[in-house]
Design a protein around this motif. Structure first.
Motif, mmCIF file in Angstrom:
data_model
loop_
_atom_site.group_PDB
_atom_site.id
_atom_site.type_symbol
_atom_site.label_atom_id
_atom_site.label_comp_id
_atom_site.label_asym_id
_atom_site.label_seq_id
_atom_site.Cartn_x
_atom_site.Cartn_y
_atom_site.Cartn_z
ATOM 1 N N GLN A 67 0.824 -1.206 0.000
ATOM 2 C CA GLN A 67 0.000 0.000 0.000
ATOM 3 C C GLN A 67 0.864 1.266 0.000
ATOM 4 O OE1 GLN A 67 -2.384 -0.863 3.487
ATOM 5 N NE2 GLN A 67 -4.177 -1.301 2.201
ATOM 6 N N VAL A 68 1.912 1.275 0.811
ATOM 7 C CA VAL A 68 2.811 2.437 0.847
ATOM 8 C C VAL A 68 3.496 2.605 -0.507
ATOM 9 C CG1 VAL A 68 4.907 3.394 1.903
ATOM 10 C CG2 VAL A 68 3.153 2.333 3.340
ATOM 11 N N THR A 69 3.969 1.516 -1.074
ATOM 12 C CA THR A 69 4.620 1.567 -2.386
ATOM 13 C C THR A 69 3.664 2.068 -3.458
ATOM 14 O OG1 THR A 69 6.079 -0.248 -1.757
ATOM 15 C CG2 THR A 69 5.858 0.191 -4.107
ATOM 16 N N ALA A 70 2.446 1.564 -3.449
ATOM 17 C CA ALA A 70 1.452 1.985 -4.440
ATOM 18 C C ALA A 70 1.134 3.466 -4.288
ATOM 19 C CB ALA A 70 0.186 1.150 -4.310
ATOM 20 N N ARG A 71 1.019 3.936 -3.043
ATOM 21 C CA ARG A 71 0.728 5.349 -2.819
ATOM 22 C C ARG A 71 1.891 6.224 -3.299
ATOM 23 N NH1 ARG A 71 -0.527 5.143 2.257
ATOM 24 N NH2 ARG A 71 1.487 5.830 2.995
ATOM 25 N N ALA A 72 3.115 5.795 -3.055
ATOM 26 C CA ALA A 72 4.284 6.547 -3.523
ATOM 27 C C ALA A 72 4.308 6.585 -5.043
ATOM 28 C CB ALA A 72 5.568 5.933 -2.981
ATOM 29 N N ARG A 73 4.041 5.452 -5.662
ATOM 30 C CA ARG A 73 4.019 5.385 -7.131
ATOM 31 C C ARG A 73 2.929 6.314 -7.687
ATOM 32 N NH1 ARG A 73 3.336 0.140 -7.730
ATOM 33 N NH2 ARG A 73 5.563 -0.215 -7.668
ATOM 34 N N THR A 74 1.748 6.291 -7.075
ATOM 35 C CA THR A 74 0.649 7.151 -7.514
ATOM 36 C C THR A 74 1.025 8.624 -7.371
ATOM 37 O OG1 THR A 74 -0.988 5.477 -6.945
ATOM 38 C CG2 THR A 74 -1.765 7.755 -7.087
ATOM 39 N N ARG A 75 1.661 8.957 -6.246
ATOM 40 C CA ARG A 75 2.078 10.354 -6.021
ATOM 41 C C ARG A 75 3.073 10.793 -7.092
ATOM 42 N NH1 ARG A 75 4.636 13.162 -0.589
ATOM 43 N NH2 ARG A 75 5.070 15.153 -1.583
ATOM 44 N N GLN A 82 10.217 17.359 -10.247
ATOM 45 C CA GLN A 82 10.924 18.310 -11.099
ATOM 46 C C GLN A 82 12.379 17.905 -11.310
ATOM 47 O OE1 GLN A 82 9.188 20.817 -12.527
ATOM 48 N NE2 GLN A 82 7.441 19.871 -11.531
ATOM 49 N N SER A 83 12.874 17.041 -10.417
ATOM 50 C CA SER A 83 14.278 16.641 -10.482
ATOM 51 C C SER A 83 14.434 15.307 -9.750
ATOM 52 C CB SER A 83 15.150 17.700 -9.805
ATOM 53 O OG SER A 83 14.892 17.697 -8.410
ATOM 54 N N PRO A 84 15.590 14.652 -9.937
ATOM 55 C CA PRO A 84 15.836 13.430 -9.156
ATOM 56 C C PRO A 84 15.802 13.698 -7.649
ATOM 57 C CG PRO A 84 17.344 13.544 -11.004
ATOM 58 C CD PRO A 84 16.614 14.866 -10.960
ATOM 59 N N ALA A 85 16.267 14.872 -7.224
ATOM 60 C CA ALA A 85 16.248 15.200 -5.794
ATOM 61 C C ALA A 85 14.817 15.298 -5.272
ATOM 62 C CB ALA A 85 16.991 16.515 -5.548
ATOM 63 N N SER A 86 13.909 15.877 -6.052
ATOM 64 C CA SER A 86 12.528 15.961 -5.579
ATOM 65 C C SER A 86 11.853 14.593 -5.594
ATOM 66 C CB SER A 86 11.728 16.998 -6.366
ATOM 67 O OG SER A 86 11.665 16.674 -7.729
ATOM 68 N N THR A 87 12.297 13.697 -6.456
ATOM 69 C CA THR A 87 11.791 12.320 -6.429
ATOM 70 C C THR A 87 12.158 11.668 -5.100
ATOM 71 O OG1 THR A 87 11.973 12.094 -8.826
ATOM 72 C CG2 THR A 87 11.887 10.059 -7.548
ATOM 73 N N VAL A 88 13.394 11.851 -4.661
ATOM 74 C CA VAL A 88 13.826 11.330 -3.365
ATOM 75 C C VAL A 88 12.956 11.928 -2.264
ATOM 76 C CG1 VAL A 88 15.715 11.267 -1.674
ATOM 77 C CG2 VAL A 88 16.193 10.890 -4.106
ATOM 78 N N LEU A 137 16.269 3.891 -2.680
ATOM 79 C CA LEU A 137 16.740 5.217 -2.280
ATOM 80 C C LEU A 137 18.194 5.444 -2.678
ATOM 81 C CD1 LEU A 137 15.083 5.593 1.236
ATOM 82 C CD2 LEU A 137 14.715 7.090 -0.741
ATOM 83 N N THR A 138 19.030 4.433 -2.560
ATOM 84 C CA THR A 138 20.433 4.560 -2.960
ATOM 85 C C THR A 138 20.527 4.923 -4.438
ATOM 86 O OG1 THR A 138 21.177 3.005 -1.273
ATOM 87 C CG2 THR A 138 22.646 3.345 -3.157
ATOM 88 N N ARG A 139 19.760 4.218 -5.262
ATOM 89 C CA ARG A 139 19.780 4.494 -6.709
ATOM 90 C C ARG A 139 19.283 5.910 -6.999
ATOM 91 N NH1 ARG A 139 15.884 3.936 -10.368
ATOM 92 N NH2 ARG A 139 14.629 2.590 -9.039
ATOM 93 N N LEU A 140 18.186 6.306 -6.346
ATOM 94 C CA LEU A 140 17.634 7.641 -6.582
ATOM 95 C C LEU A 140 18.581 8.734 -6.097
ATOM 96 C CD1 LEU A 140 13.901 7.021 -5.591
ATOM 97 C CD2 LEU A 140 14.820 7.369 -7.901
ATOM 98 N N ILE A 141 19.213 8.522 -4.947
ATOM 99 C CA ILE A 141 20.157 9.512 -4.422
ATOM 100 C C ILE A 141 21.385 9.611 -5.322
ATOM 101 C CG2 ILE A 141 21.747 9.972 -2.497
ATOM 102 C CD1 ILE A 141 19.478 8.907 -0.629
ATOM 103 N N ALA A 142 21.864 8.476 -5.816
ATOM 104 C CA ALA A 142 23.018 8.484 -6.738
ATOM 105 C C ALA A 142 22.670 9.243 -8.015
ATOM 106 C CB ALA A 142 23.447 7.059 -7.063
ATOM 107 N N ASP A 143 21.441 9.070 -8.515
ATOM 108 C CA ASP A 143 20.996 9.779 -9.718
ATOM 109 C C ASP A 143 20.813 11.274 -9.477
ATOM 110 O OD1 ASP A 143 20.938 7.361 -11.034
ATOM 111 O OD2 ASP A 143 18.737 7.172 -11.005
ATOM 112 N N ALA A 144 20.524 11.634 -8.211
ATOM 113 C CA ALA A 144 20.181 13.018 -7.900
ATOM 114 C C ALA A 144 21.380 13.928 -7.693
ATOM 115 C CB ALA A 144 19.294 13.063 -6.656
ATOM 116 N N GLY A 145 22.506 13.375 -7.351
ATOM 117 C CA GLY A 145 23.628 14.270 -7.081
ATOM 118 C C GLY A 145 24.933 13.532 -6.914
ATOM 119 N N ASP A 146 25.962 14.305 -6.733
ATOM 120 C CA ASP A 146 27.309 13.760 -6.619
ATOM 121 C C ASP A 146 27.676 13.639 -5.139
ATOM 122 O OD1 ASP A 146 29.737 12.814 -7.461
ATOM 123 O OD2 ASP A 146 30.628 14.814 -7.625
ATOM 124 N N LEU A 147 26.994 12.739 -4.452
ATOM 125 C CA LEU A 147 27.269 12.531 -3.035
ATOM 126 C C LEU A 147 28.287 11.402 -2.892
ATOM 127 C CD1 LEU A 147 23.623 12.792 -1.702
ATOM 128 C CD2 LEU A 147 25.434 14.491 -1.513
#
Length: 191
Positions: A67-75, A82-88, A137-147
């Motif tokens: 349910q949490v995953t589905a709600r996140a996907r729907t959101r 607007q960006s990979p960071a906002s996706t995170v 989250l690791t994949r999304l954070i890696a895509d979002a910036g040079d951390l």
């Protein structure tokens, strides 16, 4: 002609009943009899869907995760980031369960988390869920910036989200303050 039963739908209905009972009375109050009554099915139907109470609880835990995953996907689909960071950020806010409409789900999640401390099967299921979330989250954070260490940032973000959930539920933090803390942490990630 015998009535056709959608077994997966019945299992989901039973899981919803389990979650409603946990929300109202806590995990220890869940009994097969009460679940059957809440789901409006016979005890035999519950027992045909699940071989044991433990199997029923594990299915209900997975149901909450879905349910949490589905709600996140729907959101994310309804309001694309607007960006990979906002996706995170969107995902972190959904995981944290801080909104009023998520409060029941937060109580259920934390009841399962507490039970997992003494139930190895539930602990195993939760570790799998957390591992999946950390990987995403690791994949999304890696895509979002040079951390330097996206995996460490994912672990920290997940721990913060869980901690804020608990703080809101017990009234230690107001939901608005928890949202600000989460937002401030996310903002610091991308500085």
């Amino acid at each position: 002609m015998p009535k056709q039963v959608d077994h997966e739908e019945r299992r989901r209905r039973i899981a919803d009943a389990v979650c409603a009972l946990i929300d109202e009375q806590g995990l220890e109050a869940v009994s097969l009899r009460d679940v059957a009554a809440r789901a409006e099915v016979s005890m035999g139907a519950v027992q045909r869907c699940f071989r044991s109470k433990d199997e029923m609880l594990r299915f209900a835990l997975a149901h909450v995760g879905h349910q949490v995953t589905a709600r996140a996907r729907t959101r994310l689909l309804a309001a694309p980031a607007q960006s990979p960071a906002s996706t995170v950020g969107h995902l972190a806010h959904e995981i944290a369960l801080l909104q009023a409409h998520q409060r029941a789900q937060a109580r259920v999640w934390l009841a399962f988390l507490a039970a997992a401390a003494v139930n190895p099967a539930l602990a195993d299921d939760l570790r799998g869920s957390y591992t999946d979330l950390e990987t995403l989250l690791t994949r999304l954070i890696a895509d979002a910036g040079d951390l330097p260490d996206p995996a460490a940032e994912a672990r920290t973000l997940l721990a913060l989200a869980d901690g804020l959930t608990a703080h809101v539920l017990i009234g230690h933090r107001a939901p608005e303050e928890a949202e600000r803390l989460l937002h401030a942490h996310l903002a610091r990630l991308w500085q």
